[in-house]
Design an enzyme around this catalytic site. Structure first.
Site, PDB file in Angstrom:
ATOM      1  N   PRO A   1      49.970 -22.871  -6.787  1.00 20.32           N
ATOM      2  CA  PRO A   1      49.827 -24.280  -6.410  1.00 20.32           C
ATOM      3  C   PRO A   1      49.352 -24.381  -4.968  1.00 20.32           C
ATOM      4  CG  PRO A   1      52.154 -23.665  -6.448  1.00 20.32           C
ATOM      5  CD  PRO A   1      51.389 -22.458  -6.898  1.00 20.32           C
TER       6      PRO A   1
ATOM      7  N   GLY B   1      51.669 -22.279   1.657  1.00 22.10           N
ATOM      8  CA  GLY B   1      51.563 -21.320   2.757  1.00 22.10           C
ATOM      9  C   GLY B   1      50.913 -20.012   2.355  1.00 22.10           C
ATOM     10  N   LEU B   2      50.240 -19.990   1.201  1.00 18.80           N
ATOM     11  CA  LEU B   2      49.609 -18.741   0.776  1.00 18.80           C
ATOM     12  C   LEU B   2      48.075 -18.821   0.834  1.00 18.80           C
ATOM     13  CD1 LEU B   2      52.036 -17.558  -2.073  1.00 18.80           C
ATOM     14  CD2 LEU B   2      51.827 -16.656   0.251  1.00 18.80           C
ATOM     15  N   GLY B   3      47.570 -19.756   1.605  1.00 17.20           N
ATOM     16  CA  GLY B   3      46.138 -19.752   1.922  1.00 17.20           C
ATOM     17  C   GLY B   3      45.223 -20.285   0.833  1.00 17.20           C
TER      18      GLY B   3
ATOM     19  N   SER C   1      44.052 -23.275   0.414  1.00 16.47           N
ATOM     20  CA  SER C   1      42.991 -24.156   0.929  1.00 16.47           C
ATOM     21  C   SER C   1      41.898 -23.334   1.616  1.00 16.47           C
ATOM     22  CB  SER C   1      43.559 -25.222   1.867  1.00 16.47           C
ATOM     23  OG  SER C   1      44.146 -24.622   2.989  1.00 16.47           O
ATOM     24  N   ALA C   2      42.304 -22.276   2.310  1.00 16.73           N
ATOM     25  CA  ALA C   2      41.302 -21.397   2.942  1.00 16.73           C
ATOM     26  C   ALA C   2      40.456 -20.721   1.868  1.00 16.73           C
ATOM     27  CB  ALA C   2      41.995 -20.351   3.801  1.00 16.73           C
ATOM     28  N   ALA C   3      41.102 -20.300   0.784  1.00 19.75           N
ATOM     29  CA  ALA C   3      40.378 -19.618  -0.293  1.00 19.75           C
ATOM     30  C   ALA C   3      39.384 -20.573  -0.952  1.00 19.75           C
ATOM     31  CB  ALA C   3      41.366 -19.067  -1.323  1.00 19.75           C
TER      32      ALA C   3
ATOM     33  N   ASP D   1      44.066 -18.093   8.340  1.00 25.51           N
ATOM     34  CA  ASP D   1      43.943 -18.044   6.877  1.00 25.51           C
ATOM     35  C   ASP D   1      42.521 -17.702   6.438  1.00 25.51           C
ATOM     36  OD1 ASP D   1      46.484 -18.955   7.165  1.00 25.51           O
ATOM     37  OD2 ASP D   1      46.326 -20.538   5.650  1.00 25.51           O
TER      38      ASP D   1
HETATM   39  O1  PMV Z   1      49.276 -23.740   5.855  1.00 24.58           O
HETATM   40  P1  PMV Z   1      50.235 -22.617   5.925  1.00 24.58           P
HETATM   41  O2  PMV Z   1      51.571 -22.922   5.339  1.00 24.58           O
HETATM   42  O3  PMV Z   1      49.648 -21.311   5.461  1.00 24.58           O
HETATM   43  O4  PMV Z   1      50.625 -22.400   7.473  1.00 24.58           O
HETATM   44  C1  PMV Z   1      49.706 -22.296   8.448  1.00 24.58           C
HETATM   45  C2  PMV Z   1      50.294 -21.580   9.598  1.00 24.58           C
HETATM   46  C3  PMV Z   1      50.391 -22.369  10.874  1.00 24.58           C
HETATM   47  O5  PMV Z   1      50.464 -21.403  11.914  1.00 24.58           O
HETATM   48  C4  PMV Z   1      51.647 -23.209  10.880  1.00 24.58           C
HETATM   49  C5  PMV Z   1      49.181 -23.277  11.079  1.00 24.58           C
HETATM   50  C6  PMV Z   1      47.879 -22.559  11.354  1.00 24.58           C
HETATM   51  O6  PMV Z   1      46.835 -23.235  11.296  1.00 24.58           O
HETATM   52  O7  PMV Z   1      47.874 -21.353  11.676  1.00 24.58           O
END
Ligand code: PMV
Length: 331
Positions: free
Chosen positions: A111, A115-117, A119-121, A162
């Protein structure tokens, strides 16, 4: 070329989240759990993105506005739609204008917003596919930097952590001020999982920023502490010293608690992991729940997985570090 696809690994932050936003170094690793992004031309009439059966219409001429959210779970899809839309906008810049709408599909075993990236992927995958369809092969460094722009523009603030990690792969030191992301090690055994998350990365980053404003010297010291953990973990990663990494993870978890970003569910899981014999564990990512990582004797990882599952957590991987994004063509 009819259809192109990108396989993009998810990522986990080992050490240094939040402090990385203020320019301190962090460490992150790709994990062998992949998002698959597929793209093809669909002629005139705007782009369409599908995410696990959800359909979003993204007009090419007005990227970023006018989504058609009829009968879809808005909270689930709208965040991803913003990344897809921005990625198409930047792709359009790079290739000198999109001459056709695209059909994009995103398949994710995870989902979003844990915090596992993811959106970056999605950002990197959409950019890479769109560029490839237009005959442009973006190198991974350029791709990482464009995908970072997507994250910054959508979230307001983001570190390059990320996007660099999912593009380049492996276990990497993230040095945001120097824009360097050296490889520390290809892979390591560790347990990665997640609990449900409340709050978005943007809201948690804003909350920490507020704390920094209220007691700057105190919270600056917490950030310095996190950065010391990062420095100490570099050698430990290179040597594969899981015991020391566990200790450092627990210290980092404590410092994140001081920032007020650790949820009760994360705390329970981290505590249970330590009680069950892990060398140490911490929440990972922005917080409010979401991802966690534990270091332990590799022979114990299966048992530890059962322990966290019994608490309602999901286990994602028993390994960290794998190659970064890869692209292909499908018939
Ligand atoms: O979006 P997440 O949950 O992977 O967290 C990002 C990590 C932070 O350091 C809080 C934000 C960032 O842009 O590095």
């Amino acid at each position: 070329m009819t259809k192109v696809f990108a396989l993009v690994p998810a990522k986990v932050t080992l050490f240094g989240e939040h402090a990385v936003v203020y320019g301190y170094p962090a460490i992150a690793a790709s994990i062998p759990t992949y998002l698959r992004i597929e793209a093809s031309f669909r002629g005139r009439g705007g782009s369409i993105a599908r995410f696990e059966g959800v359909e979003l219409r993204i007009p090419v001429k007005a990227l970023g506005i006018g989504f058609d959210f009829a009968e879809i779970d808005k909270s689930y899809a709208s965040r991803l739609a913003a990344y897809i839309s921005k990625a198409l906008e930047l792709c359009s810049e790079v290739v000198g204008g999109l001459d056709s709408g695209l059909e994009i599909s995103v398949e994710s075993p995870l989902p979003p917003s844990i915090g596992l990236g993811t959106s970056a992927a999605v950002s990197a995958g959409v950019l890479a596919c769109c560029a490839k369809l237009h005959g442009v092969d973006l190198g991974v460094e350029e791709l990482a930097s464009l995908a970072w722009r997507v994250e910054k523009e959508v979230q307001g603030a983001a570190s390059p952590m990320d996007t660099a990690t999912v593009c380049l792969g492996g276990i990497r030191l993230i040095e945001p001020s120097q824009r360097r992301y050296p490889l520390l090690r290809d892979s390591l055994e560790a347990l990665v999982g997640y609990v449900p998350r409340v709050g978005t990365t943007a809201s948690l980053v804003a909350m920490v920023k507020n704390l920094m404003g209220r007691a700057p010297s105190v919270f600056r010291a917490v950030m310095e502490g996190i950065s010391e953990v990062v420095k100490a973990s570099i050698e430990a990663i290179k040597q594969g010293n899981l015991e020391l990494l566990g200790l450092l993870a627990s210290v980092n978890h404590g410092l994140l608690r001081a920032l007020g970003v650790v949820s009760e569910a994360s705390d329970r899981v981290v505590h249970a992991l330590r009680e069950a014999g892990a060398y140490g564990a911490k929440m990972s990512g922005a917080g409010g729940g979401g991802a966690f990582i534990a270091f332990a004797d590799p022979r114990k990882l299966e048992v530890l997985s059962e322990v966290v599952r019994a608490l309602g957590a999901k286990v994602v991987s028993l390994k960290i570090g794998c190659p970064g994004i890869s692209l292909g063509e499908s018939p």
